[in-house]
Design an enzyme around this catalytic site. Structure first.
Site, mmCIF file in Angstrom:
data_model
loop_
_atom_site.group_PDB
_atom_site.id
_atom_site.type_symbol
_atom_site.label_atom_id
_atom_site.label_comp_id
_atom_site.label_asym_id
_atom_site.label_seq_id
_atom_site.Cartn_x
_atom_site.Cartn_y
_atom_site.Cartn_z
ATOM 1 N N ASN A 1 69.230 96.564 61.681
ATOM 2 C CA ASN A 1 69.324 95.671 62.827
ATOM 3 C C ASN A 1 69.965 94.356 62.421
ATOM 4 O O ASN A 1 69.846 93.913 61.282
ATOM 5 C CB ASN A 1 67.940 95.431 63.445
ATOM 6 C CG ASN A 1 67.202 94.265 62.814
ATOM 7 O OD1 ASN A 1 67.449 93.099 63.147
ATOM 8 N ND2 ASN A 1 66.297 94.564 61.888
ATOM 9 N N PHE B 1 67.147 87.057 65.862
ATOM 10 C CA PHE B 1 66.064 86.318 66.524
ATOM 11 C C PHE B 1 66.283 86.193 68.029
ATOM 12 O O PHE B 1 66.091 85.129 68.623
ATOM 13 C CB PHE B 1 65.901 84.918 65.918
ATOM 14 C CG PHE B 1 65.172 84.879 64.597
ATOM 15 C CD1 PHE B 1 64.569 86.005 64.066
ATOM 16 C CD2 PHE B 1 65.095 83.700 63.882
ATOM 17 C CE1 PHE B 1 63.901 85.961 62.842
ATOM 18 C CE2 PHE B 1 64.434 83.636 62.659
ATOM 19 C CZ PHE B 1 63.836 84.767 62.135
ATOM 20 N N SER C 1 64.591 86.810 57.223
ATOM 21 C CA SER C 1 65.512 87.618 58.018
ATOM 22 C C SER C 1 66.935 87.415 57.497
ATOM 23 O O SER C 1 67.366 86.281 57.298
ATOM 24 C CB SER C 1 65.447 87.223 59.488
ATOM 25 O OG SER C 1 66.512 87.837 60.196
ATOM 26 N N ASN D 1 69.579 87.986 59.206
ATOM 27 C CA ASN D 1 70.484 87.986 60.354
ATOM 28 C C ASN D 1 70.739 86.617 60.975
ATOM 29 O O ASN D 1 71.417 86.514 61.988
ATOM 30 C CB ASN D 1 69.941 88.943 61.419
ATOM 31 C CG ASN D 1 69.848 90.363 60.893
ATOM 32 O OD1 ASN D 1 70.768 90.839 60.238
ATOM 33 N ND2 ASN D 1 68.724 91.007 61.137
ATOM 34 N N THR D 2 70.181 85.577 60.377
ATOM 35 C CA THR D 2 70.482 84.210 60.783
ATOM 36 C C THR D 2 71.096 83.504 59.583
ATOM 37 O O THR D 2 70.471 83.424 58.525
ATOM 38 C CB THR D 2 69.219 83.461 61.244
ATOM 39 O OG1 THR D 2 68.690 84.126 62.405
ATOM 40 C CG2 THR D 2 69.532 82.018 61.600
ATOM 41 N N LYS E 1 56.507 85.354 54.990
ATOM 42 C CA LYS E 1 57.169 86.653 54.867
ATOM 43 C C LYS E 1 58.413 86.502 54.007
ATOM 44 O O LYS E 1 59.277 85.671 54.281
ATOM 45 C CB LYS E 1 57.554 87.198 56.252
ATOM 46 C CG LYS E 1 58.037 88.653 56.222
ATOM 47 C CD LYS E 1 58.105 89.227 57.620
ATOM 48 C CE LYS E 1 58.390 90.728 57.603
ATOM 49 N NZ LYS E 1 58.348 91.321 58.946
ATOM 50 N N ASN F 1 60.348 91.796 54.107
ATOM 51 C CA ASN F 1 61.238 91.972 55.248
ATOM 52 C C ASN F 1 62.279 93.041 54.921
ATOM 53 O O ASN F 1 62.147 93.776 53.939
ATOM 54 C CB ASN F 1 61.907 90.626 55.582
ATOM 55 C CG ASN F 1 62.234 90.473 57.059
ATOM 56 O OD1 ASN F 1 62.671 91.422 57.712
ATOM 57 N ND2 ASN F 1 62.035 89.282 57.592
#
Length: 352
Positions: A110, A114, A172, A174-175, A210, A239
């Protein structure tokens, strides 16, 4: 898994993955999924970071980003659930497509970024949460924020009254530059700000951190030191990963975080190394690749006090939570453990 659930999963797998995810949430909201109720035994009941859990099998953040299915999820056999990630302001996330089902690998990739409705909408739903569940919120930062570190504290201040725990998510992939906050100095400052905010709340909310699986031994040591110094209550390991080793799916080269079966070994090794460094002083929640009771048990024996799962639900359905909890009870009994705590770290050396 019952036949009706198998048919439902088959239908969902014919849809675009993100559409299927939305449909699954709606099915839960309408009460159309089987309710397994609480799964608990004296052996499964445990306490983690001051939280009394009916069992140690939790739902990881990301499944219910906007806290829309709190009641049905709390009746699905999980010992605790984590929603979010929530950011101060709503944000749409990254362009679609941004979720890929890697069926051959029992995995997913993915790059949501967010996407969520923002802390105000999420707090309003949390205010109506079931009182008898253990519910936490994954805290995030807006992509265009001028002060990402302060975003985490803002979300906690706004939502904290309705939470049993809160997770600082700096892992994450993805940021852009979010993982930079895992560096020792930045992470220490961020966590100190969040904990200072937590201490202003009327009720103490445990704060979790996390972390990513893509960390060197030195970085894991730094995180252990920061965890001790800042006084956080637990670490969630881990994660999603940026690694693509051994994948077979045609989607293997998609950008984003990889979750599911391929993450199991990597995340468990990080968990075990962190467990050695923390030496029982700070509990760890093991996440990454859990799809069976045996894998949940392996995480516990490697050093986890509790576990979470998410991607495996794509392939095993919502009944998987209760199946894993019951299977875990059997495995603990088989090996002579009267409690989950007795098993924690009992086979850590196997992963070092």
């Amino acid at each position: 898994m019952k036949l009706i659930e198998r048919i439902g999963l088959s239908a969902l797998h014919k849809m675009d993955p993100e559409t299927a995810h939305g449909v699954a949430l709606k099915v839960l909201q309408k009460g159309l999924a089987a309710s397994h109720g609480p799964v608990s035994t004296p052996r499964l009941r445990t306490t983690v970071a001051g939280l009394d859990l009916p069992n140690p099998v939790g739902l990881a953040a990301g499944f219910d980003k906007n806290a829309e299915a709190l009641v049905p999820l709390s009746n699905s056999g999980f010992g605790f659930i984590e929603v979010g990630a929530a950011t101060p302001r709503p944000q749409p996330g990254n362009p679609k497509p941004r979720l890929f089902r890697l069926t051959e690998d029992q995995a997913a990739i993915n790059r949501f970024g967010f996407n969520n409705e923002g802390m105000e909408a999420i707090a309003a739903r949390l205010a109506r949460r079931p009182a008898n569940a253990v519910i936490g919120l994954n805290l995030g930062a807006n992509k265009d924020s001028s002060d990402r570190a302060s975003d985490f504290a803002r979300v906690l201040a706004h939502c904290g009254a309705h939470l049993d725990f809160a997770t600082v998510n700096v892992s994450s992939p993805n940021t852009e530059k979010l993982r930079d906050l895992q560096g020792k100095a930045a992470l220490s400052a961020l966590l100190t700000g969040v904990i200072d905010t937590r201490d202003t709340l009327e009720r103490r909310v445990p704060v979790f951190l996390k972390i990513a699986p893509d960390l060197s031994d030195a970085e894991i040591r730094d995180i252990a030191e920061v965890a001790r110094d800042t006084g956080i209550d637990a670490v969630i390991a881990t994660n999603t990963t940026l690694s693509r080793d051994g994948l077979k799916s045609v989607f293997k080269d998609e950008t984003g975080g990889l979750s599911g079966a391929p993450l199991f070994e990597k995340s468990t090794r990080v968990l075990a190394r962190l467990s050695l460094l923390l030496d029982g002083d700070i509990p760890i929640i093991g996440v990454g690749g859990i799809a069976t009771a045996e894998q949940a048990y392996a995480k516990i024996c490697a050093g986890a006090s509790a576990v979470q799962l998410y991607t495996a639900l794509v392939y095993g359905g919502i009944s998987l939570a209760s199946d894993i909890a019951r299977g875990l009870d059997h495995l603990l009994a088989r090996d002579g453990f009267d409690t989950v705590a007795q098993a924690v770290g009992s086979k850590r050396e196997d992963w070092l």
